[in-house]
Design a protein around this motif. Structure first.
Motif, PDB file in Angstrom:
ATOM      1  N   MET A  26       0.823  -1.206   0.000  1.00 12.07           N
ATOM      2  CA  MET A  26       0.000   0.000   0.000  1.00 12.07           C
ATOM      3  C   MET A  26       0.858   1.258   0.000  1.00 12.07           C
ATOM      4  N   GLN A  27       2.009   1.200   0.669  1.00  8.99           N
ATOM      5  CA  GLN A  27       2.924   2.346   0.693  1.00  8.99           C
ATOM      6  C   GLN A  27       3.484   2.612  -0.704  1.00  8.99           C
ATOM      7  N   ILE A  28       3.846   1.549  -1.410  1.00  6.87           N
ATOM      8  CA  ILE A  28       4.344   1.704  -2.780  1.00  6.87           C
ATOM      9  C   ILE A  28       3.234   2.186  -3.705  1.00  6.87           C
ATOM     10  N   LEU A  29       2.041   1.619  -3.538  1.00  3.08           N
ATOM     11  CA  LEU A  29       0.913   2.042  -4.371  1.00  3.08           C
ATOM     12  C   LEU A  29       0.609   3.522  -4.162  1.00  3.08           C
ATOM     13  N   LYS A  30       0.776   3.987  -2.931  1.00  2.00           N
ATOM     14  CA  LYS A  30       0.592   5.413  -2.641  1.00  2.00           C
ATOM     15  C   LYS A  30       1.601   6.240  -3.433  1.00  2.00           C
ATOM     16  N   LYS A  31       2.859   5.807  -3.421  1.00  2.00           N
ATOM     17  CA  LYS A  31       3.893   6.530  -4.156  1.00  2.00           C
ATOM     18  C   LYS A  31       3.611   6.517  -5.658  1.00  2.00           C
ATOM     19  N   GLN A  32       3.015   5.436  -6.129  1.00  2.00           N
ATOM     20  CA  GLN A  32       2.722   5.315  -7.553  1.00  2.00           C
ATOM     21  C   GLN A  32       1.395   5.975  -7.934  1.00  2.00           C
ATOM     22  N   ARG A  33       0.676   6.457  -6.922  1.00  5.74           N
ATOM     23  CA  ARG A  33      -0.648   7.056  -7.115  1.00  5.74           C
ATOM     24  C   ARG A  33      -1.617   6.062  -7.754  1.00  5.74           C
ATOM     25  N   ASP A  34      -1.502   4.814  -7.364  1.00  3.97           N
ATOM     26  CA  ASP A  34      -2.401   3.769  -7.830  1.00  3.97           C
ATOM     27  C   ASP A  34      -3.468   3.509  -6.770  1.00  3.97           C
ATOM     28  N   SER A  35      -4.544   2.860  -7.170  1.00  4.02           N
ATOM     29  CA  SER A  35      -5.647   2.590  -6.244  1.00  4.02           C
ATOM     30  C   SER A  35      -5.508   1.189  -5.654  1.00  4.02           C
ATOM     31  N   VAL A  36      -6.070   0.998  -4.455  1.00  6.85           N
ATOM     32  CA  VAL A  36      -5.939  -0.277  -3.754  1.00  6.85           C
ATOM     33  C   VAL A  36      -7.260  -0.640  -3.094  1.00  6.85           C
ATOM     34  N   GLY A  37      -7.588  -1.926  -3.125  1.00  7.80           N
ATOM     35  CA  GLY A  37      -8.747  -2.464  -2.432  1.00  7.80           C
ATOM     36  C   GLY A  37      -8.304  -3.600  -1.530  1.00  7.80           C
ATOM     37  N   LEU A  38      -9.197  -4.055  -0.670  1.00  7.42           N
ATOM     38  CA  LEU A  38      -8.816  -5.061   0.328  1.00  7.42           C
ATOM     39  C   LEU A  38      -9.975  -6.006   0.619  1.00  7.42           C
ATOM     40  N   SER A  39      -9.677  -7.292   0.672  1.00  9.50           N
ATOM     41  CA  SER A  39     -10.623  -8.306   1.134  1.00  9.50           C
ATOM     42  C   SER A  39      -9.955  -9.158   2.196  1.00  9.50           C
ATOM     43  N   ILE A  40     -10.695  -9.463   3.274  1.00 11.03           N
ATOM     44  CA  ILE A  40     -10.195 -10.324   4.347  1.00 11.03           C
ATOM     45  C   ILE A  40     -11.274 -11.358   4.657  1.00 11.03           C
ATOM     46  N   TYR A  41     -10.871 -12.614   4.769  1.00 13.83           N
ATOM     47  CA  TYR A  41     -11.836 -13.652   5.108  1.00 13.83           C
ATOM     48  C   TYR A  41     -11.221 -14.623   6.124  1.00 13.83           C
ATOM     49  N   SER A  42     -12.068 -15.277   6.884  1.00 16.83           N
ATOM     50  CA  SER A  42     -11.659 -16.378   7.752  1.00 16.83           C
ATOM     51  C   SER A  42     -12.725 -17.456   7.591  1.00 16.83           C
ATOM     52  N   ASP A  43     -13.553 -17.676   8.627  1.00 14.50           N
ATOM     53  CA  ASP A  43     -14.702 -18.551   8.458  1.00 14.50           C
ATOM     54  C   ASP A  43     -15.907 -17.754   7.963  1.00 14.50           C
ATOM     55  N   ALA A  44     -15.680 -16.460   7.700  1.00 14.61           N
ATOM     56  CA  ALA A  44     -16.687 -15.563   7.135  1.00 14.61           C
ATOM     57  C   ALA A  44     -15.962 -14.539   6.267  1.00 14.61           C
ATOM     58  N   TYR A  45     -16.714 -13.859   5.404  1.00 15.11           N
ATOM     59  CA  TYR A  45     -16.140 -12.784   4.599  1.00 15.11           C
ATOM     60  C   TYR A  45     -16.112 -11.557   5.497  1.00 15.11           C
TER      61      TYR A  45
END
Length: 309
Positions: free
Chosen positions: A119-138
């Protein structure tokens, strides 16, 4: 049975954002002295010139210094959408850590810090970022966006992930990968952090879900996160240990030496099968040892980004 030492929950980093910034700055400085020297000029101000592009924005002064063609990047440019997927299942919290630091990480801690560095590099590149986290649920989903407020929100979610209690619950990874794939309509570069521990009967379903993530011309990188010394080499010394199946809670006491040969055979077979399937499906496979630094993660990003854009 999937053998893991008994775990409860992980501690947070003292300052995740600061640590990620230090790792990335050290990495960029190292690029100047490495065979990847040309990449270091990409950050923030420039991107590599691709044949066929307009020559209008080529930085000729930089060309005179480096003998490489770069074009200037402008604030409104967003060349890349990146989506990070974190497996937060019980096995990812091995081994238990009260406090996480750069030299003392478990699998989820390594994945969280690696994500923060990306995410730090993406910030420097001015690119966009999304995030998904799952375990026994989304557990969490955020679409790809730029902006500092969005990035700080994702950092907060990553930090909270470390301190969430972990129960002995099974995780149908393929179910959540299919759901994530359905949400992602625009072409993105996907980084997936997982230890890839699955019941053998569900293995084919997992590979089908990985194929689904590739469906809309997404590029997928699988960071196979493991504590290589313990989970691959099964090095637990000569003392007896109590191991716990993280899904069923079943416990067993044994000497690691007594089962090491058969364990290594099974693990090698599975890893080979996993690499082969990834190659067949056009998925970039990268083994990520929690005892190593983050150079492999960040170099993979640079190489894949170059191919993607």
């Amino acid at each position: 049975m999937q053998l893991e030492q008994e775990i409860h929950h992980s501690g947070k980093f003292v300052n995740l954002e600061l640590l990620a910034r230090q790792v990335v700055e050290g990495f960029i400085s190292g690029l100047h002295k490495s065979p990847f020297h040309g990449y270091s000029s990409e950050f923030a101000e420039h991107k590599v010139y691709n044949p066929g592009e307009s020559t209008r924005h080529i930085d000729w002064k930089l060309f005179a210094k480096t003998d490489k063609l770069f074009t200037r990047r402008y604030e409104e440019e967003t060349n890349l959408r990146c989506h990070l997927i974190l497996d937060n299942s019980a096995s990812m919290h091995f081994p238990e850590k009260r406090v996480q630091s750069l030299s003392n990480l478990n699998k989820i801690g390594f994945s969280v810090l690696a994500s923060a560095c990306l995410m730090q590099i993406l910030k420097k590149q001015r690119d966009s970022v999304g995030l998904s986290i799952y375990s026994d649920a989304y557990e969490y989903y955020a679409p790809e966006k730029g902006g500092d407020r969005h990035r700080r929100m994702l950092l907060h979610v990553l930090e909270e992930t470390l301190s969430r209690p972990v129960g002995n619950k099974s995780t149908a990874t393929y179910t959540y990968l299919h759901q994530i794939a359905e949400k992602m309509k625009r072409r993105s570069l996907i980084f997936f952090f997982s230890d890839m521990f699955q019941e053998e009967v569900e293995e084919e379903k997992l590979f089908e879900a990985l194929r689904h993530l590739k469906y809309n011309k997404h590029e997928l990188v699988l960071f196979h996160v493991l504590d290589r010394e313990k989970e691959f080499s099964f090095n637990f010394g000569e003392e007896p240990h109590r191991f716990t199946d993280v899904e069923s809670g079943e416990k067993i006491d044994l000497y690691a030496d007594n089962v090491r040969d058969s364990y290594l055979q099974e693990v090698n077979t599975y890893f080979s099968r996993l690499k082969l399937k990834c190659a067949q499906y056009g998925i970039k496979y990268v083994q990520a040892d929690t005892n190593e630094n983050f150079e492999k993660i960040l170099l993979t990003y640079l190489v894949e980004r170059q191919k993607f854009v």
